[in-house]
Design a protein around this motif. Structure first.
Motif, short mmCIF file in Angstrom:
data_model
loop_
_atom_site.label_atom_id
_atom_site.label_comp_id
_atom_site.label_asym_id
_atom_site.label_seq_id
_atom_site.Cartn_x
_atom_site.Cartn_y
_atom_site.Cartn_z
N TRP A 187 -5.15 -12.13 -2.00
CA TRP A 187 -4.43 -11.05 -2.35
C TRP A 187 -3.45 -10.51 -3.54
O TRP A 187 -3.68 -9.79 -3.78
CB TRP A 187 -4.14 -10.73 -0.37
N ALA A 242 -6.98 -4.64 -14.63
CA ALA A 242 -7.87 -4.23 -15.30
C ALA A 242 -7.92 -2.35 -15.89
O ALA A 242 -8.61 -2.09 -16.66
CB ALA A 242 -8.67 -4.82 -14.32
N ALA A 243 -7.34 -2.21 -14.84
CA ALA A 243 -7.14 -0.34 -15.12
C ALA A 243 -5.53 0.21 -16.28
O ALA A 243 -5.48 0.85 -16.00
CB ALA A 243 -6.31 0.05 -13.69
N ALA A 246 -6.05 -11.18 -6.77
CA ALA A 246 -6.87 -9.86 -6.89
C ALA A 246 -6.22 -8.66 -6.89
O ALA A 246 -6.73 -8.18 -7.98
CB ALA A 246 -7.92 -9.95 -5.56
N LEU A 247 -5.09 -8.63 -6.07
CA LEU A 247 -4.17 -6.60 -6.84
C LEU A 247 -3.33 -6.47 -8.25
O LEU A 247 -4.31 -6.01 -8.70
CB LEU A 247 -3.23 -6.36 -6.09
N ARG A 248 -3.11 -7.93 -8.71
CA ARG A 248 -2.83 -8.38 -9.77
C ARG A 248 -4.02 -7.91 -10.78
O ARG A 248 -3.52 -7.50 -11.69
CB ARG A 248 -1.88 -9.44 -9.89
N CYS A 249 -5.24 -8.57 -10.89
CA CYS A 249 -5.83 -8.39 -11.36
C CYS A 249 -6.86 -7.27 -11.82
O CYS A 249 -7.47 -6.43 -12.27
CB CYS A 249 -7.06 -9.68 -10.89
N GLU A 250 -7.16 -6.13 -10.88
CA GLU A 250 -7.22 -5.01 -10.92
C GLU A 250 -6.04 -4.25 -11.10
O GLU A 250 -6.44 -3.33 -12.48
CB GLU A 250 -7.27 -4.59 -8.78
N LEU A 251 -4.78 -4.54 -10.99
CA LEU A 251 -4.23 -3.09 -12.20
C LEU A 251 -3.99 -3.87 -13.19
O LEU A 251 -3.75 -2.48 -14.56
CB LEU A 251 -2.51 -4.08 -10.87
N SER A 283 -2.40 -0.48 -14.86
CA SER A 283 -1.83 0.49 -14.48
C SER A 283 -0.89 -0.03 -15.60
O SER A 283 -0.26 -1.05 -16.19
CB SER A 283 -1.74 0.00 -13.01
N ARG A 342 0.76 -1.22 0.61
CA ARG A 342 -0.53 -0.26 -0.20
C ARG A 342 0.76 1.38 0.21
O ARG A 342 0.84 2.36 -0.56
CB ARG A 342 -1.02 0.29 1.27
#
Length: 344
Positions: free
Chosen positions: A168, A178-179, A171-176, A181, A126
């Motif tokens: 976790w 998707a964005a 999940a975070l890798r998928c969010e990055l 990033s 974070r």
């Protein structure tokens, strides 16, 4: 004439940098010439690591902190950028553990392992993302374990934390992704490693704690971490043939693996020698605050410094292409030969 240009130095934060794999990572990144920010609880280990980095020509800043404290992680990130500029790589490696049956681990001890080994990674990541995401660049490397996929007896708290870390992280890798990033996150799954932790881990087993064979040197793990930092596009890397075998066997026959570990897991994690009654322990207080313990533990005589499997993990695309080429050549040869004719 082509000249080989050295990559520019980066600002790299390493948690758990005073000993074990973290200490070996400091040496590996220092050899590259990176600017290093070293954090952990043990001041003697951290300052010794900084001295080693300086001897290699790499500037190093020591910022003692407990990664279980999110504000402390924010403080590490702030000091890193004040001293060296934007953080390029953040390596999460700090952890804690208890060797004991689950029923013998107190609620406070279980919570402490979880706060360091799982939430410590969350807190560090974070703090790094608060700075990386606005710039749309940077890499976070999670130092994981085969135990992230396959829990083992006598290490229930550590197994639970590593499983949580794996979920976790995915999940975070998928969010990055998707964005879309530019920030990258990857994980390095380690086997048993020859580190000092087995001399200071909280141990309630009758025998002295030891890693499950086969054992690998921390320098091998550090090379894998540095490679992951340089090539963060892969979701994870596996280190050691035992890691690959464990993950594959657990995927195919987890119930059978349960029974195997039920028979062997307890004895494989302790020696015949009794556990010293005055062991330092580092669950609540650092074991390397006064005395530096370095990167390696006491298992040099059996630890492996190389792993063909690691090379395969880093070059899976090349191996896949080579396999496809061999299959194509075999198919072509079969076509040229044609079908075999039966004799009259």
């Amino acid at each position: 004439m082509r000249t080989h240009r050295h990559p520019p130095p980066r600002t790299v934060v390493v948690t758990g940098a005073g000993a074990g794999v973290g200490r070996a990572c400091v040496r590996e990144f220092a050899a590259r010439g990176d600017r290093l920010v070293l954090t952990g609880r043990g001041r003697a280990g951290l300052h010794a690591a900084a001295a080693e980095a300086g001897s290699a020509g790499a500037p190093a800043l020591v910022v003692p902190a407990d990664v279980a404290d999110p504000e402390a992680c924010e403080g590490v990130a702030a000091r890193a950028e004040e001293e060296f500029g934007p953080i390029d790589v953040w390596v999460n490696d700090a952890f804690a553990g208890v060797f004991a049956p689950f029923a013998d681990i107190t609620a406070a001890e279980f919570r402490r392992v979880t706060e360091v080994t799982y939430l410590g990674y969350v807190n560090g990541t974070r703090a790094a993302l608060h700075r990386m995401l606005p710039r749309d660049r940077g890499t976070v490397v999670q130092v994981g374990s085969a135990i992230a996929y396959r829990g083992i007896p006598m290490q229930s708290a550590y197994s639970g934390a590593k499983h949580a870390l794996q979920g976790w992280h995915e999940a975070l890798r998928c969010e990055l992704l998707a964005a879309r990033s530019g920030v990258r996150i990857t994980m390095v799954q380690l086997p048993a490693v020859n580190t000092p932790q087995f001399d200071w881990v909280l141990n309630r087993l009758p025998g002295r704690a030891r890693p499950v064979a086969p054992v690998y040197q921390p320098e091998l793990a550090a090379r894998a971490v540095r490679y992951a930092a340089d090539h963060p596009g892969r979701r994870e890397y596996w280190v050691g043939a035992s890691t690959a075998a464990t993950l594959l066997a657990n995927a195919v026959a987890p119930g059978l693996f349960d029974r195997y570990l039920a028979r062997t897991g307890r004895s494989a994690q302790q020696e015949d020698r009794p556990q010293p009654a005055d062991g330092p322990g580092n669950l609540w207080e650092p074991a390397d605050d006064v005395l530096d313990h370095g990167a390696r533990g006491r298992f040099d005589d059996e630890a492996h410094g190389r792993s063909p499997q690691l090379w395969a993990s880093q070059h899976h695309g090349l191996l896949a292409a080579a396999s496809s080429g061999l299959l194509g050549a075999a198919a072509g040869a079969a076509v040229v030969r044609g079908p075999r004719r039966s004799r009259p």
